[in-house]
Each structure stands twice: as structure tokens, then as C-alpha cells.
Design a protein around this motif. Structure first.
Motif, PDB file in Angstrom:
ATOM      1  N   PHE A 185      55.481  22.928  11.799  1.00  0.00           N
ATOM      2  CA  PHE A 185      56.074  22.281  12.897  1.00  0.00           C
ATOM      3  C   PHE A 185      57.006  23.484  13.574  1.00  0.00           C
ATOM      4  CE2 PHE A 185      56.528  17.706  13.212  1.00  0.00           C
ATOM      5  CZ  PHE A 185      55.103  17.341  12.621  1.00  0.00           C
ATOM      6  N   TYR A 186      57.827  24.131  12.839  1.00  0.00           N
ATOM      7  CA  TYR A 186      58.674  25.014  13.231  1.00  0.00           C
ATOM      8  C   TYR A 186      58.148  26.313  13.982  1.00  0.00           C
ATOM      9  CZ  TYR A 186      62.916  22.227  12.205  1.00  0.00           C
ATOM     10  OH  TYR A 186      63.780  21.314  11.958  1.00  0.00           O
ATOM     11  N   THR A 187      56.988  26.709  13.234  1.00  0.00           N
ATOM     12  CA  THR A 187      56.416  27.902  13.653  1.00  0.00           C
ATOM     13  C   THR A 187      55.220  27.987  14.516  1.00  0.00           C
ATOM     14  OG1 THR A 187      55.022  28.035  11.558  1.00  0.00           O
ATOM     15  CG2 THR A 187      57.187  29.170  11.427  1.00  0.00           C
ATOM     16  N   GLU A 188      54.343  26.851  14.565  1.00  0.00           N
ATOM     17  CA  GLU A 188      53.291  26.685  15.402  1.00  0.00           C
ATOM     18  C   GLU A 188      53.395  25.652  16.255  1.00  0.00           C
ATOM     19  OE1 GLU A 188      50.752  28.754  15.044  1.00  0.00           O
ATOM     20  OE2 GLU A 188      51.605  30.049  13.134  1.00  0.00           O
ATOM     21  N   LEU A 189      54.097  24.497  16.136  1.00  0.00           N
ATOM     22  CA  LEU A 189      54.110  23.445  16.911  1.00  0.00           C
ATOM     23  C   LEU A 189      55.101  23.318  17.814  1.00  0.00           C
ATOM     24  CD1 LEU A 189      52.640  20.618  14.347  1.00  0.00           C
ATOM     25  CD2 LEU A 189      51.413  22.377  15.959  1.00  0.00           C
ATOM     26  N   GLY A 190      56.130  24.358  17.931  1.00  0.00           N
ATOM     27  CA  GLY A 190      57.100  24.149  18.981  1.00  0.00           C
ATOM     28  C   GLY A 190      58.242  23.113  18.749  1.00  0.00           C
ATOM     29  N   TYR A 191      58.277  22.866  17.662  1.00  0.00           N
ATOM     30  CA  TYR A 191      59.456  21.674  17.392  1.00  0.00           C
ATOM     31  C   TYR A 191      60.653  22.406  17.261  1.00  0.00           C
ATOM     32  CZ  TYR A 191      61.575  17.705  15.117  1.00  0.00           C
ATOM     33  OH  TYR A 191      62.266  16.681  14.825  1.00  0.00           O
ATOM     34  N   ASP A 192      61.820  21.967  18.070  1.00  0.00           N
ATOM     35  CA  ASP A 192      63.027  22.671  18.245  1.00  0.00           C
ATOM     36  C   ASP A 192      64.219  21.993  17.782  1.00  0.00           C
ATOM     37  OD1 ASP A 192      63.074  20.685  19.976  1.00  0.00           O
ATOM     38  OD2 ASP A 192      63.201  22.182  21.883  1.00  0.00           O
ATOM     39  N   LYS A 193      64.315  20.638  17.228  1.00  0.00           N
ATOM     40  CA  LYS A 193      65.282  19.980  16.546  1.00  0.00           C
ATOM     41  C   LYS A 193      65.475  20.512  15.138  1.00  0.00           C
ATOM     42  CE  LYS A 193      64.082  15.699  19.133  1.00  0.00           C
ATOM     43  NZ  LYS A 193      64.059  14.320  19.017  1.00  0.00           N
ATOM     44  N   ASP A 194      66.853  20.215  14.810  1.00  0.00           N
ATOM     45  CA  ASP A 194      67.358  20.866  13.396  1.00  0.00           C
ATOM     46  C   ASP A 194      66.875  19.859  12.387  1.00  0.00           C
ATOM     47  OD1 ASP A 194      68.628  22.964  14.596  1.00  0.00           O
ATOM     48  OD2 ASP A 194      70.498  22.257  14.781  1.00  0.00           O
ATOM     49  N   GLU A 195      66.031  18.797  12.679  1.00  0.00           N
ATOM     50  CA  GLU A 195      65.737  18.045  11.567  1.00  0.00           C
ATOM     51  C   GLU A 195      64.401  17.280  11.939  1.00  0.00           C
ATOM     52  OE1 GLU A 195      68.374  15.323   8.804  1.00  0.00           O
ATOM     53  OE2 GLU A 195      67.762  14.024  10.308  1.00  0.00           O
ATOM     54  N   ILE A 196      63.495  17.088  10.999  1.00  0.00           N
ATOM     55  CA  ILE A 196      62.632  16.223  11.100  1.00  0.00           C
ATOM     56  C   ILE A 196      62.703  14.979  10.150  1.00  0.00           C
ATOM     57  CG2 ILE A 196      59.801  16.239  11.276  1.00  0.00           C
ATOM     58  CD1 ILE A 196      60.056  19.391  10.944  1.00  0.00           C
ATOM     59  N   VAL A 197      62.196  13.757  10.644  1.00  0.00           N
ATOM     60  CA  VAL A 197      62.207  12.623   9.986  1.00  0.00           C
ATOM     61  C   VAL A 197      60.834  12.162   9.671  1.00  0.00           C
ATOM     62  CG1 VAL A 197      62.940  10.281   9.686  1.00  0.00           C
ATOM     63  CG2 VAL A 197      64.693  12.034  10.623  1.00  0.00           C
TER      64      VAL A 197
END
Length: 266
Positions: A82-94
Motif C-alpha cells: 500500500f505504501y510503496t506501490e499503491l500511493g496510500y498516504d494515511k498513517d494508518e490502514i484499517v
């Protein structure tokens, strides 16, 4: 139809260490039997599928043989993607899962913290014969979690020396067997190995979900809530753990090994 797939080594800072998992982001669910076939084809401890549901994500895990209720290393691998490939930028994933809500926080550069429900252990007196036969050991304390049997050995050396009979263990009516012992130095507080032949995995290299029962056990035994753990499989896995009420926090790193596409008819 082409869909993305990533392979990640979790609970390690080096490629070829830790536990490999496949991560497959989806726009909508594939049929269950197809996801199971993909899990068998990948032949990794877990293949993870994720679908966005509102502000959260639904996560599912498949071994080569079955769908499982909880998997730590593959959740860590998914957060890494999520953080390295999919551009997710929030500090937490649920994530929503068969084990309830799971959270993953980005702790620092390349470090992620899993927030999982703690599992409860109870002592077992009617111990299946196949456990001691399959592990080739004499009687030791045996406990049962919601998924696994847990055995407590005397030393790290005994844990590392185990040579299980996986065919015998495969007949056990559980996900598998966790074997643990207190560590004998400053490197860690406890060590473990995990054998899951009933689920199609002889030895799982690093098992986050197993630590949801080991961390509460060792926290009580050692009278501390912050613990360092090593899963002493051939690939080795390192976890910084904390018991926080009825939750277990597990922190570790991950390394991307491969990314590509898989091809499905239609």
C-alpha cells in the motif's frame, strides 16, 4: 484479464529472509474457488486478496490448501505494498477480516506496526497423541488457542533442534502447532517455530498471528509487556511486540521481492 500481483518478504530487512507472501489488490472479489486456486498456484504460506469497502479494506488470506482467519506476515506485506506501490498516504490502514478489525500503522521508514486482537490460551489435559508423536518429543505443557496448539519447551536449543514428522502432524484437528521457549540471551525474550501441515504449510517461516497468543503468554511469564521475539526458522523472523490491553502490537519491516501480473480467463 490481467491483475496485479506482488511478492513481499515480511518481518525482515533483507530479501530472502522473513516470510514471503503474495499480495493481490482487487477491484471486486474473485470467486472463492479461484482465489484458492491462485493460493495453490503461488505455493506461498499466504496469498492475500484485498478489496476497498468504503473507507476501509476487506482482507482475506489463502494458504495453498485453505482460507485462514488471520495472518500477520501477509497483512504486513500488504501494508508495505500500500505504501510503496499503491500511493496510500494515511498513517494508518484499517482492514476488516474474519478476525475483526485489524490496523496497521506506518511507524517509520520501512517499519510497520500491526494492531491485532490478543488470543486466549487455555491449558490442555486431553492432548492428542499425534502432537508428541509428530514432534518426536516427550510430554511438555500444552495450551490451545483459537487456532493452534502451543507447546512450551525448556530451551531455545530444543526448539531449533526439532525435526517434525509432518505427515503425522497433518492429521491434527487444528491450524497447526506452535512451539516456543524462553530465549537465552539479550537478543530476544522468546523464540518459536510454527508447524501447520493441516493447513498445507509444513513450517511457516514467520507467523504474526501465532504471536497473538505467545505475546500474552510470555508477558505473564516474564512480567513485562514489551517483548522481542525471533521465529527461529531457516529464514528467521524478528518482531518487536507489545501487549496493550486486549491487543497485541507487532512491528517489523518488509522487502518487495517481485511485482507483475497474472492472467485469468475472461
Amino acid at each position: 484479464m490481467k491483475l496485479p500481483i506482488y511478492q513481499v518478504d515480511a518481518f525482515t530487512t533483507e530479501m530472502f529472509g522473513g516470510n514471503p507472501a503474495a499480495v493481490c489488490p482487487l477491484q471486486q472479489w474473485l470467486p472463492d474457488d479461484l482465489m484458492q486456486q491462485l493460493g495453490a498456484e503461488n505455493n506461498l504460506a499466504e496469498t492475500t486478496f484485498i478489496v476497498k469497502e468504503g473507507d476501509q479494506y476487506r482482507i482475506r488470506w489463502f494458504t495453498p490448501a485453505v482460507e485462514v482467519k488471520l495472518c500477520g506476515h501477509a497483512t504486513l506485506a500488504t501494508a508495505h505494498i500500500f505504501y510503496t506501490e499503491l500511493g496510500y498516504d494515511k498513517d494508518e490502514i484499517v482492514f476488516n477480516s474474519l478476525s475483526g478489525l485489524l490496523k496497521v500503522k506506518r511507524k517509520g521508514e520501512g517499519v510497520y506496526t500491526l494492531d491485532f486482537p490478543a488470543d486466549k490460551l487455555h491449558a490442555v489435559t486431553d492432548i492428542p497423541d499425534v502432537i508428541f508423536e509428530g514432534l518426536n518429543i516427550g510430554p511438555v505443557p500444552v495450551f490451545k488457542s483459537s487456532m493452534d496448539y502451543l507447546l512450551v519447551l525448556h530451551t531455545r536449543q530444543e526448539v531449533e533442534a526439532l525435526t517434525p514428522d509432518f505427515k503425522t502432524l497433518s492429521t491434527l484437528d487444528a491450524r497447526g502447532v506452535i512451539v516456543t521457549a524462553k530465549a537465552d540471551g539479550d537478543e530476544a525474550d522468546f523464540v518459536s517455530r510454527c508447524f501447520f501441515p493441516p493447513s498445507g504449510i509444513d513450517e511457516d517461516p514467520v507467523t504474526g498471528s501465532a504471536h497473538t497468543s505467545m505475546v500474552p503468554y510470555w508477558a505473564a511469564q516474564l512480567n513485562k509487556t514489551a517483548l522481542k521475539a525471533i521465529q527461529v526458522s531457516g529464514r528467521r523472523g524478528y518482531l518487536d511486540c507489545e501487549l496493550k490491553g486486549d491487543r497485541v502490537l507487532m512491528s517489523g519491516s518488509a522487502v518487495t521481492y517481485m511485482k507483475g501480473e497474472y492472467y485469468l480467463p475472461g
